[in-house]
Design a protein around this motif. Structure first.
Motif, PDB file in Angstrom:
ATOM      1  N   VAL A  22      56.891  35.347  92.259  1.00 20.35           N
ATOM      2  CA  VAL A  22      58.332  35.482  92.030  1.00 20.35           C
ATOM      3  C   VAL A  22      59.085  34.502  92.936  1.00 20.35           C
ATOM      4  CG1 VAL A  22      60.245  37.117  91.942  1.00 20.35           C
ATOM      5  CG2 VAL A  22      57.891  37.948  91.654  1.00 20.35           C
ATOM      6  N   GLU A  72      51.644  44.729  92.371  1.00 22.35           N
ATOM      7  CA  GLU A  72      52.191  45.979  91.855  1.00 22.35           C
ATOM      8  C   GLU A  72      51.051  46.975  91.722  1.00 22.35           C
ATOM      9  OE1 GLU A  72      54.976  46.425  88.212  1.00 22.35           O
ATOM     10  OE2 GLU A  72      53.000  47.153  87.591  1.00 22.35           O
ATOM     11  N   GLN A 117      48.395  44.605  89.664  1.00 25.91           N
ATOM     12  CA  GLN A 117      48.808  43.351  89.039  1.00 25.91           C
ATOM     13  C   GLN A 117      49.425  42.441  90.096  1.00 25.91           C
ATOM     14  OE1 GLN A 117      51.115  45.518  85.870  1.00 25.91           O
ATOM     15  NE2 GLN A 117      50.154  43.976  84.579  1.00 25.91           N
ATOM     16  N   GLN A 118      49.317  41.137  89.871  1.00 20.28           N
ATOM     17  CA  GLN A 118      49.857  40.148  90.803  1.00 20.28           C
ATOM     18  C   GLN A 118      51.010  39.394  90.138  1.00 20.28           C
ATOM     19  OE1 GLN A 118      46.467  40.346  90.126  1.00 20.28           O
ATOM     20  NE2 GLN A 118      45.979  41.448  91.995  1.00 20.28           N
ATOM     21  N   TRP A 119      52.100  39.255  90.883  1.00 20.50           N
ATOM     22  CA  TRP A 119      53.283  38.581  90.359  1.00 20.50           C
ATOM     23  C   TRP A 119      53.706  37.485  91.345  1.00 20.50           C
ATOM     24  CZ3 TRP A 119      54.077  40.354  85.626  1.00 20.50           C
ATOM     25  CH2 TRP A 119      53.757  41.677  85.327  1.00 20.50           C
TER      26      TRP A 119
END
Length: 202
Positions: free
Chosen positions: A169, A77, A165-167
Motif C-alpha cells: 500500500v 491481513e 494475505q499480503q498487501w
C-alpha cells in the motif's frame, strides 16, 4: 523544572521514563504457557499501603515496516480472534527463540509472514504495549532493499497465518488509514507514524 504558571504540574525541558520498583510483598502465578504468563502481585506503595495487580508477562515482540522501492508499505491481513476481525498489521511476532536478537527476530518474521528479506535495517522506535497490566515491550524496525524469499525456502504458514494475505500500500495511503481509524493495530500505527515523523524531521 518549575511550576506551570497557570495550570497544575511542572514545566520541564526534556522527558524520559525513569526506572523505579515498588516492593512486591507476594506474587502468585495464575496462568503459564509457552506464550505468556499471568501473575497476581501484591505491591507496596511509598506510604506502605498494599495493592493487588494482575501482570501479564508475554515475550517481547518486534514489528517490521517494510518499504519497497516505490514507497509502498507491506501490510499483512489476518484473522484476530480476540477482536473477531481481519486486522491489517505490519509483519510482527514474538521474541520466542532463545538467544535471538530483536533484529534477527524481525527478519525471521518478515520471511515467515511475507516471504520477503531485507538488506537494510534500522530501528524506528520501542514501545511498552500496555504498561498498566502487561510487561510487554516491542521494537519496530524499518526494512528496505527488499527481495523475495526463494520459493523452495518459504515457510508453510499454519492456523490464522495460513489464511494471511499480503498487501503493498502507498505509504501516504497507510498514513491516512491510520489517522482515519481504518487501520488500528497499535504497533502498526506507531511504526507508520514514527516513519512519518522521521521523514518530516529530515
Amino acid at each position: 523544572m518549575s511550576p506551570h504558571p497557570t495550570l497544575p504540574g511542572e514545566v520541564v525541558a526534556d522527558v524520559a521514563d525513569r526506572a523505579a520498583s515498588w516492593p512486591v510483598t507476594s506474587s502468585r502465578e495464575v496462568f503459564a504457557s509457552g506464550y505468556l504468563g499471568v501473575d497476581v502481585d501484591v505491591i507496596q506503595d511509598p506510604r506502605g499501603e498494599e495493592h493487588h495487580r494482575v501482570v501479564v508477562r508475554p515475550h517481547g515482540a518486534v514489528g517490521v515496516l517494510a518499504i519497497d522501492d516505490d514507497d509502498r508499505v507491506l501490510l499483512v491481513e489476518q484473522y484476530r480472534h480476540p477482536v473477531q476481525q481481519r486486522v491489517l498489521e505490519l509483519p510482527a511476532g514474538t521474541l520466542d527463540v532463545a538467544g535471538e536478537q530483536a533484529q534477527e527476530a524481525a527478519a525471521r518474521e518478515l520471511a515467515e509472514e511475507a516471504d520477503v528479506t531485507a538488506e537494510h535495517w534500522a530501528s524506528l522506535l520501542t514501545l511498552l504495549a500496555s504498561p498498566g497490566y502487561s510487561s510487554e515491550a516491542f521494537e519496530v524496525f524499518r526494512a528496505t532493499g527488499l527481495r523475495p524469499v526463494p520459493a523452495d525456502e518459504r515457510t508453510e504458514r499454519l492456523a490464522e497465518e495460513a489464511d494471511m494475505q499480503q498487501w503493498w500500500v502507498p505509504f501516504e495511503t497507510v498514513v491516512s488509514a491510520v489517522l482515519d481509524g481504518r487501520v488500528r493495530d497499535a504497533m502498526t500505527c506507531a511504526g507508520v507514524l514514527a516513519e512519518l515523523a522521521h521523514r518530516r524531521a529530515r
